[in-house]
Scaffold this motif. Structure first.
Motif, PDB file in Angstrom:
ATOM      1  N   PHE A 271     -21.631  68.752  72.047  1.00 51.81           N
ATOM      2  CA  PHE A 271     -21.636  69.811  71.037  1.00 51.81           C
ATOM      3  C   PHE A 271     -22.117  71.153  71.585  1.00 51.81           C
ATOM      4  O   PHE A 271     -22.216  72.123  70.829  1.00 51.81           O
ATOM      5  N   GLU A 272     -22.428  71.249  72.856  1.00 51.71           N
ATOM      6  CA  GLU A 272     -23.100  72.439  73.372  1.00 51.71           C
ATOM      7  C   GLU A 272     -22.245  73.700  73.385  1.00 51.71           C
ATOM      8  O   GLU A 272     -22.766  74.792  73.576  1.00 51.71           O
ATOM      9  N   GLY A 273     -20.945  73.578  73.175  1.00 52.12           N
ATOM     10  CA  GLY A 273     -20.103  74.764  73.135  1.00 52.12           C
ATOM     11  C   GLY A 273     -20.144  75.498  71.808  1.00 52.12           C
ATOM     12  O   GLY A 273     -19.659  76.624  71.701  1.00 52.12           O
ATOM     13  N   HIS A 274     -20.719  74.870  70.787  1.00 52.75           N
ATOM     14  CA  HIS A 274     -20.859  75.535  69.488  1.00 52.75           C
ATOM     15  C   HIS A 274     -21.952  76.595  69.559  1.00 52.75           C
ATOM     16  O   HIS A 274     -22.836  76.551  70.408  1.00 52.75           O
ATOM     17  N   HIS A 275     -21.917  77.527  68.621  1.00 50.91           N
ATOM     18  CA  HIS A 275     -23.049  78.416  68.430  1.00 50.91           C
ATOM     19  C   HIS A 275     -24.184  77.603  67.813  1.00 50.91           C
ATOM     20  O   HIS A 275     -24.009  76.455  67.419  1.00 50.91           O
ATOM     21  N   ALA A 276     -25.334  78.191  67.729  1.00 53.75           N
ATOM     22  CA  ALA A 276     -26.518  77.468  67.269  1.00 53.75           C
ATOM     23  C   ALA A 276     -26.283  76.810  65.912  1.00 53.75           C
ATOM     24  O   ALA A 276     -25.732  77.423  65.002  1.00 53.75           O
ATOM     25  N   PHE A 277     -26.718  75.546  65.816  1.00 52.68           N
ATOM     26  CA  PHE A 277     -26.602  74.824  64.558  1.00 52.68           C
ATOM     27  C   PHE A 277     -27.797  75.145  63.665  1.00 52.68           C
ATOM     28  O   PHE A 277     -28.926  75.268  64.129  1.00 52.68           O
ATOM     29  N   ASP A 278     -27.529  75.212  62.363  1.00 56.06           N
ATOM     30  CA  ASP A 278     -28.599  75.471  61.401  1.00 56.06           C
ATOM     31  C   ASP A 278     -29.195  74.185  60.850  1.00 56.06           C
ATOM     32  O   ASP A 278     -30.236  74.207  60.190  1.00 56.06           O
ATOM     33  N   ALA A 279     -28.527  73.054  61.073  1.00 58.99           N
ATOM     34  CA  ALA A 279     -28.986  71.777  60.534  1.00 58.99           C
ATOM     35  C   ALA A 279     -28.637  70.674  61.536  1.00 58.99           C
ATOM     36  O   ALA A 279     -27.801  70.874  62.424  1.00 58.99           O
ATOM     37  N   PRO A 280     -29.271  69.497  61.412  1.00 60.49           N
ATOM     38  CA  PRO A 280     -28.916  68.378  62.288  1.00 60.49           C
ATOM     39  C   PRO A 280     -27.435  68.047  62.218  1.00 60.49           C
ATOM     40  O   PRO A 280     -26.805  68.148  61.162  1.00 60.49           O
ATOM     41  N   VAL A 281     -26.865  67.645  63.352  1.00 58.36           N
ATOM     42  CA  VAL A 281     -25.422  67.448  63.477  1.00 58.36           C
ATOM     43  C   VAL A 281     -25.049  66.013  63.125  1.00 58.36           C
ATOM     44  O   VAL A 281     -25.608  65.063  63.672  1.00 58.36           O
ATOM     45  N   LYS A 282     -24.065  65.870  62.232  1.00 60.93           N
ATOM     46  CA  LYS A 282     -23.596  64.544  61.839  1.00 60.93           C
ATOM     47  C   LYS A 282     -22.435  64.100  62.730  1.00 60.93           C
ATOM     48  O   LYS A 282     -21.861  64.889  63.478  1.00 60.93           O
ATOM     49  N   GLU A 283     -22.083  62.818  62.586  1.00 59.70           N
ATOM     50  CA  GLU A 283     -21.051  62.236  63.449  1.00 59.70           C
ATOM     51  C   GLU A 283     -19.681  62.890  63.270  1.00 59.70           C
ATOM     52  O   GLU A 283     -18.866  62.892  64.208  1.00 59.70           O
ATOM     53  N   ASP A 284     -19.397  63.444  62.097  1.00 60.98           N
ATOM     54  CA  ASP A 284     -18.062  63.992  61.854  1.00 60.98           C
ATOM     55  C   ASP A 284     -17.908  65.447  62.301  1.00 60.98           C
ATOM     56  O   ASP A 284     -16.848  66.048  62.121  1.00 60.98           O
ATOM     57  N   GLU A 285     -18.955  66.029  62.893  1.00 63.17           N
ATOM     58  CA  GLU A 285     -18.849  67.397  63.417  1.00 63.17           C
ATOM     59  C   GLU A 285     -17.928  67.404  64.648  1.00 63.17           C
ATOM     60  O   GLU A 285     -18.099  66.591  65.553  1.00 63.17           O
ATOM     61  N   PRO A 286     -16.925  68.286  64.712  1.00 62.60           N
ATOM     62  CA  PRO A 286     -16.025  68.319  65.876  1.00 62.60           C
ATOM     63  C   PRO A 286     -16.800  68.643  67.156  1.00 62.60           C
ATOM     64  O   PRO A 286     -17.642  69.542  67.183  1.00 62.60           O
ATOM     65  N   ALA A 287     -16.513  67.905  68.203  1.00 66.58           N
ATOM     66  CA  ALA A 287     -17.165  68.140  69.492  1.00 66.58           C
ATOM     67  C   ALA A 287     -16.632  69.414  70.124  1.00 66.58           C
ATOM     68  O   ALA A 287     -15.491  69.823  69.882  1.00 66.58           O
ATOM     69  N   CYS A 288     -17.471  70.050  70.952  1.00 67.15           N
ATOM     70  CA  CYS A 288     -17.075  71.283  71.639  1.00 67.15           C
ATOM     71  C   CYS A 288     -17.940  71.433  72.888  1.00 67.15           C
ATOM     72  O   CYS A 288     -18.903  72.205  72.900  1.00 67.15           O
ATOM     73  N   PRO A 289     -17.632  70.720  73.965  1.00 70.05           N
ATOM     74  CA  PRO A 289     -18.443  70.814  75.180  1.00 70.05           C
ATOM     75  C   PRO A 289     -18.172  72.112  75.924  1.00 70.05           C
ATOM     76  O   PRO A 289     -17.128  72.743  75.741  1.00 70.05           O
TER      77      PRO A 289
END
Length: 288
Positions: free
Chosen positions: A102-120
């Motif tokens: 998930f590190e290619g996303h901008h900063a997350f505001d909440a804990p990441v769930k399993e259905d969040e699209p990956a973005c390395p």
């Protein structure tokens, strides 16, 4: 096939080395000698897997060299060999991934769930992402029974891998300054999970026959600045904690473990202070 037997691929390095011991109380654990070579030779791997009689194959082999394209290639070769054998022999497959997908996303505001699209955004994260995609493909096309477990940073007193956590502790034990980073959105947050809690989550997932995606994480995280200060306090150190500003935005990937709680009744039990205390005590004691 014996459902109480688990073949662990990746037992020579942490966290696989610790998982082999921690899971042994509930499962009959099998490992292989010279597994790095065997994983790249499908005929030899097939013989080893068949001889293990294990129903479940636990694959912990991350890229050998962090952020290396070569490591990416070797991981995918070894993974496909293992998947093909599991498909042909009707075995269950569990792969240990990471929140680095998930590190290619901008900063997350909440804990990441399993259905969040990956973005390395690094070869290491890309390797894990491609591994997850290959596993999903085998499950969809051949019905392979598979589970991908994502974690944050797994740590423990037997972890001798180089990294920021080891650096922080060693600097504190020497009373040297500890340097942390600060981005446009502040100090980066890390998701730390003790290997004992990790093993308990895996054990529950194996027993329940869970498939798909599963997150095992702290759900809260801690900033590297706060972490450094906590280590200083635990170590009784006089180290000063410094901040160095860098460009960019820290992704702050903290995993949401709601599925693990709902399906397995799992939550971390070991506090960060307890876990770090073990590591500090281990590194403080000189080896002979």
């Amino acid at each position: 096939l014996d459902p109480s037997r688990v073949l662990l691929l990746g037992a020579t390095r942490f966290p696989g080395s610790s998982l082999c011991q921690l899971l042994a109380s509930e499962f009959s654990m099998c490992t292989m000698q010279d597994e790095r070579t065997v994983l790249l030779r499908p005929a030899h791997l097939e013989i080893k897997v068949h001889a293990s009689n294990a129903k479940c194959i636990l694959f912990t082999g991350h890229p050998e060299v962090t952020d290396s394209v070569c490591g990416l290639g070797k991981l995918l070769i070894a993974l496909r060999n293992a998947l093909e054998i599991c498909r042909a022999q009707g075995r269950r497959f569990i792969f240990l991934s990471s929140n680095r997908v998930f590190e290619g996303h901008h900063a997350f505001d909440a804990p990441v769930k399993e259905d969040e699209p990956a973005c390395p955004n690094t070869p290491y994260g890309e390797a894990l992402f491609l591994a997850e995609q290959l596993i999903e493909l085998y499950g969809r096309c051949s019905g392979l029974d598979a589970l991908v477990v994502r974690t944050g940073i797994v740590y423990g007193n037997s972890d001798n891998r180089p990294g920021f956590l080891q650096t922080f502790i060693r600097q504190a034990l020497r009373n040297n300054p500890i340097v942390t980073h600060c981005y446009h959105n502040g100090s980066p947050f890390v998701d730390l999970l003790h290997v004992t809690d990790f093993a308990e989550g895996l054990s529950c997932a194996i027993r329940r026959g869970l498939s798909g995606l599963l997150h095992l994480g702290s759900k809260t995280g801690i900033s590297t600045f706060e972490l450094a200060n906590l280590i200083v306090r635990i170590a009784g150190s006089h180290s000063m904690v410094e901040r160095v500003s860098l460009r960019g935005i820290a992704p702050n990937v903290i995993l949401d473990s709601s599925r693990a709680l709902g399906s397995l009744g799992w939550r971390p039990r070991i506090t960060l202070e307890q876990g770090l205390g073990e590591v500090v005590a281990t590194l403080r004691t000189p080896t002979t």
